[in-house]
Design a protein around this motif. Structure first.
Motif, PDB file in Angstrom:
ATOM      1  N   PRO A   1     -37.399  88.502  -0.184  1.00  0.00           N
ATOM      2  CA  PRO A   1     -37.911  87.273   0.418  1.00  0.00           C
ATOM      3  C   PRO A   1     -38.162  87.461   1.909  1.00  0.00           C
ATOM      4  O   PRO A   1     -37.524  88.279   2.567  1.00  0.00           O
ATOM      5  CB  PRO A   1     -36.789  86.265   0.183  1.00  0.00           C
ATOM      6  N   GLN A   2     -39.112  86.699   2.422  1.00  0.00           N
ATOM      7  CA  GLN A   2     -39.446  86.782   3.840  1.00  0.00           C
ATOM      8  C   GLN A   2     -38.305  86.175   4.655  1.00  0.00           C
ATOM      9  O   GLN A   2     -37.841  85.093   4.368  1.00  0.00           O
ATOM     10  CB  GLN A   2     -40.745  86.034   4.107  1.00  0.00           C
ATOM     11  N   THR A   3     -37.865  86.903   5.656  1.00  0.00           N
ATOM     12  CA  THR A   3     -36.760  86.412   6.471  1.00  0.00           C
ATOM     13  C   THR A   3     -37.246  85.333   7.422  1.00  0.00           C
ATOM     14  O   THR A   3     -38.434  85.233   7.724  1.00  0.00           O
ATOM     15  CB  THR A   3     -36.124  87.554   7.292  1.00  0.00           C
TER      16      THR A   3
ATOM     17  N   ILE B   1     -55.690  81.295   0.830  1.00  0.00           N
ATOM     18  CA  ILE B   1     -55.837  82.153   2.007  1.00  0.00           C
ATOM     19  C   ILE B   1     -54.894  83.349   1.938  1.00  0.00           C
ATOM     20  O   ILE B   1     -55.201  84.430   2.421  1.00  0.00           O
ATOM     21  CB  ILE B   1     -55.566  81.354   3.300  1.00  0.00           C
ATOM     22  N   GLY B   2     -53.715  83.140   1.335  1.00  0.00           N
ATOM     23  CA  GLY B   2     -52.732  84.217   1.265  1.00  0.00           C
ATOM     24  C   GLY B   2     -51.743  84.179   2.412  1.00  0.00           C
ATOM     25  O   GLY B   2     -51.270  85.224   2.858  1.00  0.00           O
ATOM     26  N   ILE B   3     -51.465  82.969   2.925  1.00  0.00           N
ATOM     27  CA  ILE B   3     -50.474  82.816   3.977  1.00  0.00           C
ATOM     28  C   ILE B   3     -49.428  81.811   3.494  1.00  0.00           C
ATOM     29  O   ILE B   3     -49.594  81.192   2.449  1.00  0.00           O
ATOM     30  CB  ILE B   3     -51.116  82.345   5.309  1.00  0.00           C
ATOM     31  N   SER B   4     -48.372  81.644   4.271  1.00  0.00           N
ATOM     32  CA  SER B   4     -47.316  80.722   3.864  1.00  0.00           C
ATOM     33  C   SER B   4     -47.748  79.274   4.072  1.00  0.00           C
ATOM     34  O   SER B   4     -48.596  78.969   4.916  1.00  0.00           O
ATOM     35  CB  SER B   4     -46.033  80.992   4.655  1.00  0.00           C
ATOM     36  N   LYS B   5     -47.129  78.382   3.292  1.00  0.00           N
ATOM     37  CA  LYS B   5     -47.404  76.957   3.437  1.00  0.00           C
ATOM     38  C   LYS B   5     -46.981  76.474   4.817  1.00  0.00           C
ATOM     39  O   LYS B   5     -47.654  75.639   5.426  1.00  0.00           O
ATOM     40  CB  LYS B   5     -46.666  76.181   2.354  1.00  0.00           C
ATOM     41  N   ALA B   6     -45.881  77.023   5.328  1.00  0.00           N
ATOM     42  CA  ALA B   6     -45.416  76.642   6.668  1.00  0.00           C
ATOM     43  C   ALA B   6     -46.480  76.967   7.714  1.00  0.00           C
ATOM     44  O   ALA B   6     -46.680  76.202   8.663  1.00  0.00           O
ATOM     45  CB  ALA B   6     -44.110  77.360   7.000  1.00  0.00           C
TER      46      ALA B   6
ATOM     47  N   ALA C   1     -42.004  84.119  13.545  1.00  0.00           N
ATOM     48  CA  ALA C   1     -42.890  84.965  14.350  1.00  0.00           C
ATOM     49  C   ALA C   1     -44.329  84.849  13.851  1.00  0.00           C
ATOM     50  O   ALA C   1     -45.270  84.848  14.657  1.00  0.00           O
ATOM     51  CB  ALA C   1     -42.421  86.411  14.292  1.00  0.00           C
ATOM     52  N   SER C   2     -44.522  84.714  12.532  1.00  0.00           N
ATOM     53  CA  SER C   2     -45.883  84.626  11.992  1.00  0.00           C
ATOM     54  C   SER C   2     -46.574  83.321  12.384  1.00  0.00           C
ATOM     55  O   SER C   2     -47.798  83.244  12.383  1.00  0.00           O
ATOM     56  CB  SER C   2     -45.860  84.765  10.470  1.00  0.00           C
TER      57      SER C   2
ATOM     58  N   VAL D   1     -49.185  74.268   7.529  1.00  0.00           N
ATOM     59  CA  VAL D   1     -48.709  73.035   8.156  1.00  0.00           C
ATOM     60  C   VAL D   1     -48.724  73.186   9.677  1.00  0.00           C
ATOM     61  O   VAL D   1     -49.159  72.285  10.400  1.00  0.00           O
ATOM     62  CB  VAL D   1     -47.290  72.683   7.652  1.00  0.00           C
ATOM     63  N   HIS D   2     -48.261  74.329  10.161  1.00  0.00           N
ATOM     64  CA  HIS D   2     -48.246  74.581  11.601  1.00  0.00           C
ATOM     65  C   HIS D   2     -49.667  74.551  12.173  1.00  0.00           C
ATOM     66  O   HIS D   2     -49.908  73.965  13.237  1.00  0.00           O
ATOM     67  CB  HIS D   2     -47.586  75.938  11.866  1.00  0.00           C
ATOM     68  N   GLU D   3     -50.608  75.145  11.471  1.00  0.00           N
ATOM     69  CA  GLU D   3     -51.993  75.184  11.939  1.00  0.00           C
ATOM     70  C   GLU D   3     -52.604  73.779  11.939  1.00  0.00           C
ATOM     71  O   GLU D   3     -53.308  73.409  12.883  1.00  0.00           O
ATOM     72  CB  GLU D   3     -52.823  76.122  11.057  1.00  0.00           C
ATOM     73  N   LEU D   4     -52.320  72.981  10.917  1.00  0.00           N
ATOM     74  CA  LEU D   4     -52.835  71.609  10.890  1.00  0.00           C
ATOM     75  C   LEU D   4     -52.246  70.781  12.025  1.00  0.00           C
ATOM     76  O   LEU D   4     -52.960  69.979  12.645  1.00  0.00           O
ATOM     77  CB  LEU D   4     -52.533  70.956   9.540  1.00  0.00           C
ATOM     78  N   ASP D   5     -50.964  70.974  12.324  1.00  0.00           N
ATOM     79  CA  ASP D   5     -50.350  70.276  13.456  1.00  0.00           C
ATOM     80  C   ASP D   5     -51.007  70.688  14.771  1.00  0.00           C
ATOM     81  O   ASP D   5     -51.272  69.848  15.630  1.00  0.00           O
ATOM     82  CB  ASP D   5     -48.844  70.548  13.521  1.00  0.00           C
ATOM     83  N   ARG D   6     -51.272  71.967  14.913  1.00  0.00           N
ATOM     84  CA  ARG D   6     -51.917  72.465  16.134  1.00  0.00           C
ATOM     85  C   ARG D   6     -53.315  71.879  16.277  1.00  0.00           C
ATOM     86  O   ARG D   6     -53.718  71.438  17.357  1.00  0.00           O
ATOM     87  CB  ARG D   6     -52.001  73.996  16.101  1.00  0.00           C
ATOM     88  N   ILE D   7     -54.073  71.808  15.175  1.00  0.00           N
ATOM     89  CA  ILE D   7     -55.417  71.247  15.199  1.00  0.00           C
ATOM     90  C   ILE D   7     -55.352  69.766  15.564  1.00  0.00           C
ATOM     91  O   ILE D   7     -56.141  69.280  16.386  1.00  0.00           O
ATOM     92  CB  ILE D   7     -56.110  71.452  13.843  1.00  0.00           C
ATOM     93  N   ASN D   8     -54.414  69.034  14.959  1.00  0.00           N
ATOM     94  CA  ASN D   8     -54.290  67.599  15.223  1.00  0.00           C
ATOM     95  C   ASN D   8     -53.880  67.318  16.668  1.00  0.00           C
ATOM     96  O   ASN D   8     -54.344  66.344  17.262  1.00  0.00           O
ATOM     97  CB  ASN D   8     -53.308  66.946  14.260  1.00  0.00           C
TER      98      ASN D   8
END
Length: 87
Positions: free
Chosen positions: A25-27, A64-69, A33-34, A72-79
């Motif tokens: 699992p991803q730590t 896309i092949g990235i995490s859901k987190a 960091a991602s 969510v982080h990208e949508l928050d940044r866009i908003n």
């Protein structure tokens, strides 16, 4: 490895055990960091369009092949960018 199941009457039935996945699992450190690695403008635009169309964040992440987190982080940044500096 075979697991033995004992049944009444003296008969033994063997059953194969599931093989454990080798994927680690991803730590949390790598996940956090991602979040700060910049996404390309095309991916950012795609995330925004899909979210406006009502696609679930988990589906966007799978496509896309990235995490859901990260989605969510990208949508928050866009908003935050669309608020025009409102505190």
């Amino acid at each position: 490895m075979m697991k033995k199941h004992y049944r009444t009457g003296g008969s033994i039935r063997e059953q194969a055990q599931p093989v454990k996945s080798q994927k680690q699992p991803q730590t949390a450190d790598k996940l956090i960091a991602s979040l700060y690695e910049p996404l390309s403008p095309e991916i950012s635009k795609y995330i925004s369009q899909q979210a406006k169309a009502g696609v679930r964040r988990s589906e966007i992440a799978k496509n896309i092949g990235i995490s859901k987190a990260r989605v969510v982080h990208e949508l928050d940044r866009i908003n935050r960018g669309n608020q025009g500096g409102v505190a």
